[in-house]
Design an enzyme around this catalytic site. Structure first.
Site, short mmCIF file in Angstrom:
data_model
loop_
_atom_site.label_atom_id
_atom_site.label_comp_id
_atom_site.label_asym_id
_atom_site.label_seq_id
_atom_site.Cartn_x
_atom_site.Cartn_y
_atom_site.Cartn_z
N SER A 30 0.82 -1.22 0.00
CA SER A 30 0.00 0.00 0.00
C SER A 30 0.85 1.27 0.00
O SER A 30 0.45 2.28 -0.58
CB SER A 30 -0.96 -0.01 1.19
OG SER A 30 -0.25 -0.15 2.39
N GLY A 82 8.40 -0.61 0.18
CA GLY A 82 8.03 -0.49 1.59
C GLY A 82 8.57 -1.68 2.37
O GLY A 82 9.35 -2.48 1.85
N ASP A 84 7.53 -4.24 6.22
CA ASP A 84 6.64 -4.45 7.37
C ASP A 84 7.33 -4.09 8.68
O ASP A 84 6.66 -3.70 9.64
CB ASP A 84 6.19 -5.91 7.39
CG ASP A 84 5.43 -6.24 6.12
OD1 ASP A 84 4.40 -5.60 5.87
OD2 ASP A 84 5.89 -7.10 5.34
N GLY A 95 7.05 -8.86 2.89
CA GLY A 95 6.24 -9.98 2.42
C GLY A 95 4.82 -9.96 2.94
O GLY A 95 4.03 -10.86 2.64
N GLY A 96 4.46 -8.89 3.70
CA GLY A 96 3.08 -8.79 4.16
C GLY A 96 2.10 -8.81 2.99
O GLY A 96 0.99 -9.33 3.11
N GLY A 97 2.54 -8.28 1.86
CA GLY A 97 1.69 -8.30 0.66
C GLY A 97 1.90 -9.54 -0.19
O GLY A 97 1.24 -9.72 -1.22
N GLU A 103 10.37 -9.26 -4.95
CA GLU A 103 10.97 -8.08 -4.30
C GLU A 103 12.43 -8.35 -3.95
O GLU A 103 13.30 -7.50 -4.16
CB GLU A 103 10.19 -7.72 -3.02
CG GLU A 103 8.82 -7.14 -3.34
CD GLU A 103 7.93 -6.97 -2.11
OE1 GLU A 103 6.95 -6.24 -2.22
OE2 GLU A 103 8.22 -7.56 -1.06
N LYS A 121 6.63 0.99 12.25
CA LYS A 121 7.31 -0.21 11.74
C LYS A 121 8.80 -0.25 12.12
O LYS A 121 9.51 -1.17 11.73
CB LYS A 121 7.17 -0.28 10.22
CG LYS A 121 5.74 -0.40 9.73
CD LYS A 121 5.72 -0.31 8.21
CE LYS A 121 4.38 -0.70 7.65
NZ LYS A 121 4.39 -0.64 6.18
#
Ligand code: 5RP
Length: 217
Positions: A30, A82, A84, A95-97, A103, A121
């Site tokens: 995001s 970004g 986490d 890797g939250g997404g 990546e 974070k």
């Protein structure tokens, strides 16, 4: 200030790092979506983008910016993504997404990794955020057992398949005191595609949005 406002603020700050005629690696999530939304401002500087996920590719192309394959780009001068979590050494959990594998590949191929986070974070020890591990489905239970031996609590990410066709185990309750050691150890477990520790190749610059400003470390 909400977390989304901080994400927008740090994304705006990251735009400043793009130089003329550059190939730009772009991550996922995001915060990255906020960054992509602002790309019109610097579009004329961007030669092309190397993308880390199908969604990022779609969003970047919707801005009429060219997306190229990594093999066409070679070494990428700048990668913007970004995370986490980050510690003060700019070692990350990502890797939250769910886009951690691509990546990590793009980060590895980049000279300068600019990471955007908000202050919630920024942590002393990585591991409060469950560690994502992309796994070949056949190895789900054997890898889960290894994680339990490490003191972790693996949870299958429900209804989620990565862009590479694999599953994700989110491992809770790990205190990651030695990120480089754990990243290497996990890399060696058969069936692990990628783990979400980015410490062997961490970020080069960390932009942290707080209530007042952007801290750069
Ligand atoms: C995706 C990622 C993201 O960078 C990470 O999950 C942070 O996401 P967000 O910007 O939505 O908080 O690693 O795989």
């Amino acid at each position: 200030m909400t977390q989304l406002e901080k994400k927008n603020k740090v994304a705006k700050a990251a735009l400043e790092y793009i130089e003329n005629n550059q190939v730009v690696g772009i991550g996922s999530g995001s915060t990255v979506n906020c960054f992509i939304n602002m790309l019109d401002k610097v579009k004329s500087k961007i030669d092309a983008v190397v993308s880390s996920s199908e969604l990022t590719t779609k969003l970047v192309e919707s801005k009429n910016i060219r997306v190229i394959e990594l093999k066409e780009a070679g070494k990428i001068p700048i990668y913007i993504d970004g995370a986490d979590e980050s510690n003060k050494f700019k070692q990350l959990i990502k890797g939250g997404g769910g886009a951690l594998t691509r990546e990590k590949i793009v980060a590895h191929s980049s000279s300068n990794f600019i990471c955007m986070i908000d202050d919630s974070k920024y942590v002393r020890v990585l591991g409060k955020f469950p560690l994502p591990i992309e796994v070949i489905r056949m190895a789900q239970s054997s890898i889960a057992m290894e994680m339990i031996k490490l003191g972790g609590r693996p949870v299958l990410r429900e209804n989620f398949i990565t862009d590479n066709g694999n599953i994700i185990l989110d491992v809770h309750d790990l205190e990651i005191d030695e990120p480089i050691g754990l990243e290497s150890f996990l890399n060696n477990i058969p069936g692990v595609v990628t783990n979400g520790i980015f410490a062997i190749r961490g970020a080069d610059k960390l932009l942290i949005a707080n209530e007042k400003n952007i801290e750069v470390i």
